[in-house]
Design a protein around this motif. Structure first.
Motif, short mmCIF file in Angstrom:
data_model
loop_
_atom_site.label_atom_id
_atom_site.label_comp_id
_atom_site.label_asym_id
_atom_site.label_seq_id
_atom_site.Cartn_x
_atom_site.Cartn_y
_atom_site.Cartn_z
N ASN A 1 0.82 -1.21 0.00
CA ASN A 1 0.00 0.00 0.00
C ASN A 1 0.85 1.25 0.00
OD1 ASN A 1 -2.49 -1.13 -0.19
ND2 ASN A 1 -2.71 -1.39 2.01
N ALA A 2 2.13 1.06 0.06
CA ALA A 2 3.07 2.15 -0.18
C ALA A 2 2.78 3.41 0.60
CB ALA A 2 3.08 2.47 -1.67
N SER A 3 2.48 3.30 1.86
CA SER A 3 2.25 4.54 2.56
C SER A 3 3.29 4.81 3.63
CB SER A 3 0.86 4.58 3.19
OG SER A 3 0.87 3.78 4.33
N TRP B 1 7.11 5.74 4.42
CA TRP B 1 8.28 6.28 3.76
C TRP B 1 9.49 6.11 4.67
CZ3 TRP B 1 7.48 8.62 -1.03
CH2 TRP B 1 6.13 8.73 -1.38
#
Lengths: 393, 186, 98
Positions: B30-32, B34
């Motif tokens: 979900n690439a949230s 960083w």
């Protein structure tokens, strides 16, 4: 669905190069670029990448090999920095002179002496006159993306100039960040078809490459290179626009933050651009009218685009991560000053020299830099034309 | 959504280390999350004291500078205590997790005065028992998970299984779990 | 004297697309002395051919054997290496008469 993965800058280069389906790789290890070549070596060894890896004895040979290979129409890659880039110096000019579309990753590292392995732009800055296109990445995602764009630009028939993708040593090469990868199919469609060079060396069509040109013709060949650089000023934004479309990530020749009504704008290359933008955000919240610009394309210098972006400011602070000994200021400072010399609206331009040999630029120092700019904006005078930030007297 | 997070114990730049986490690999569908994980004062060789930094955020991280006021310091090699300024800049109420045979109290004394909480785990013993080699990174991750709850044990295990295969993966998970259990100072 | 071309008219990157173009440059007028082969003395060993730095010696070959050795006067620059190397002194340098 795009794959998201944590990659260091070096790994990102290697993964992108793999997806670009290169044919010949020749590189000599130098910290902090070693992981690029090691990772590519792994890919070639396990069959993920079908390429010829030539183990050369020096960077001079590395660039020689890939230049010649590029002239056969192959897609090539090499990587180096610092002393390695300095060692291949004579070949840099040759690669550009024979118009070989070589792509090279430069892991920006300080030049000796003293020996230093950390981030510094003096290596690629020393090559700024060589006829190579120079792209600077601010973060690992940009590193990954710029490799694709580099091939697209270098192999364009109106350009045919070698391109270097610069990433800060350690700050980006060994820093792990979130990277969204391109699908192989998307990458394939984006990249130009091979052969990469319009007159590939072949036994069927013999020709002469790299000939001599006496005073009666040398100058004309140099004009061709200059013409190619000028054409690149059109090709690069187009390549970036197309990349934006296929990747969903916006790309332009620079990344600007809050420059529209800024009194002070900092112009930086590389990872420091991110720090400056982060601090600019904070200062904006406090009501200061500051902006930051991270320049992605240094050669060809995007004069018109920068003129448009920056002329509204009162003060421009050029941030140079290199020293041009004996010059009035750093390279970026001199380019910006020249840009605005004849302009109607001329901001005050000062130079900030920072970060040499990997000296960290902290957010606190970045804040002080903006404050310095605001001081200049208020008084209309530049107290110190070249300000050295972070060094001890 | 889960985001597995683990340390790569191969190709470290160093076997001695100072503050921070050396290498982290973060993968999220979900690439949230960083991450920015960096190395400072790096050396071309093994065995030099090295400081690594990790920032984790829900927003993209733009800063590319070092960390001078950490919330958490993980000391993977205890020999750096007394050599490197381990607690310099550590925030008030910060956490120090040290790979050590000694008790948290003894280590705290060595670290000197300050408002921070010390935890220890004998990662060396665990590593030598499980791997037979001095790979302290992954056990320290287990300790970090237990003390700070930044990441769950499950996430770490998922990440390890993704990064390593077969026997190596299982050994890493065993080491992580052991350290998770054996942290002192809680 | 041919008119010199502008940069837009020349091929890019110093490439010369016509193969073998060097062959057409007459370098044979740089000589002061020219080599002359006495074909009766010549044993057809081919050493002059191998040593000529300019490739200005031609061989006529039949059935894998050298049958005649000749000088390519269009390209020969008169360096006299062939005279020096010939084992039977079949080559003599003779002053060039223009």
């Amino acid at each position: 669905m795009a794959k998201v993965i944590g990659l260091t800058g070096d790994e990102a280069v290697a993964y992108a190069v793999k997806q670009c389906d290169v044919d010949v790789i020749a590189a000599y290890p130098i910290t902090p670029q070693t992981v690029i070549v090691e990772t590519l070596g792994e890919f070639v060894a396990n069959g993920e990448l079908d390429a010829e890896m030539v183990h050369v004895e020096s960077e001079h040979s590395a660039l020689s090999v890939v230049t010649a290979a590029a002239l056969t129409g192959a897609r090539v890659f090499t990587a180096t920095c610092s002393q390695g880039l300095a060692l291949m110096f004579e070949i840099l000019y040759i690669t550009s002179g024979v118009r070989a579309p070589v792509v090279m990753a430069v892991a920006n590292r300080a030049l000796s002496a003293p020996i230093n392995i950390h981030a510094d732009h003096s290596d690629s800055m020393g090559a700024r006159d060589s006829g190579w296109i120079q792209l600077y990445a601010e973060n690992v995602q940009e590193v990954y993306d710029m490799i694709f764009m580099a091939y697209k630009i270098a192999e364009n028939r109106d350009v045919l100039l070698p391109t270097m993708v610069c990433l800060d040593g350690f700050t980006l090469t060994h820093t792990l960040e979130r990277v969204e990868m391109l699908d192989d199919e998307v990458a394939k469609k984006y990249l130009p078809p091979k052969p990469t060079y319009p007159y590939p060396i072949s036994a069927e069509k013999p020709a002469t490459y790299g000939s001599l040109a006496l005073p009666d013709y040398y100058f004309e060949f140099k004009m061709q290179q200059q013409d190619a650089m000028n054409k690149a000023k059109e090709v690069i934004p187009k390549a970036m626009e197309e990349f934006s479309k296929v990747s969903g990530r916006e790309y332009d020749q620079f990344k600007a933050y809050a420059i529209e009504d800024a009194d002070v704008i900092t112009v930086a290359l590389g990872s420091t651009g991110g720090t400056m933008r982060s601090v600019a955000r904070e200062l904006r919240k406090q009501g200061y009218k500051v902006g930051s610009l991270t320049l992605r394309v240094y050669r060809p210098f995007p004069a018109e685009a920068l003129m448009e972006a920056l002329s509204g400011a009162k003060v421009i602070l050029a941030m140079d991560r290199t020293l041009s000994f004996g010059a009035i200021g750093g390279p970026l400072f001199e380019d910006l000053r020249t840009l605005f010399y004849d302009a109607e609206k001329r901001p005050l331009i000062a130079d900030i020299v920072y970060g040499l040999g990997g000296r960290d630029l902290t957010p606190a120092e970045a804040k002080a830099i903006f404050k310095y700019g605001l001081e200049i904006a208020k008084s209309g005078r530049i107290p110190e034309l070249v300000k050295y930030v972070g060094v001890r007297e | 959504m889960a985001w597995p997070w683990w340390t790569r114990s191969s190709n470290c730049l160093t076997t001695s280390s100072g503050c921070g986490i050396e290498r982290g690999q973060i993968c999220s569908s979900n690439a949230s999350i960083w991450p920015r994980d960096a190395l400072d004062k790096a050396r071309d060789r093994r065995g030099a004291p090295v400081t690594g930094y990790t920032r984790i955020s829900d927003e993209p991280i733009e800063i590319h500078s070092g960390i001078y006021n950490p919330d958490i310091v993980v000391v993977i090699d205890p020999t750096v205590i007394g050599v490197s300024p381990v607690t310099q800049g550590l925030k008030e109420g910060g956490i120090v997790i040290v790979n050590s045979v000694e008790t948290p109290q003894t280590v705290a004394e060595k670290l000197g005065k300050g408002n921070f909480k010390v935890y220890t785990v004998d990662a060396t013993k665990i590593a030598l028992e499980v791997f037979g080699r001095p790979f302290f990174n992954t056990p320290m991750l287990g300790a970090l998970a237990r003390v700070t709850k930044i990441v769950s044990l499950n996430s770490i295990e998922e990440a390890i299984r993704e990064r390593f295969k077969g026997d190596i993966a299982e050994k890493n998970i065993t080491a992580v779990r052991k350290a998770y259990e054996e942290v002192k100072g809680l | 004297m041919s008119k010199l071309l502008g940069w837009r008219k020349i091929p890019i990157g110093t490439i010369i697309l016509e193969a073998g173009s060097t062959f057409e440059v007459r370098t044979g007028d740089w000589r002061t002395f020219k080599p002359v082969i006495d074909h009766n003395k010549c044993t057809r060993c081919g050493l002059c051919y191998y040593y000529c730095p300019d490739g200005s010696i031609t061989l006529e070959v039949k059935d894998g054997k050298i049958v005649k050795v000749d000088i390519d006067y269009y390209h020969c620059k008169g360096c006299a290496i062939c005279e020096g190397i010939c084992p039977v002194k079949a080559i003599t340098m003779v002053e060039e008469v223009k």
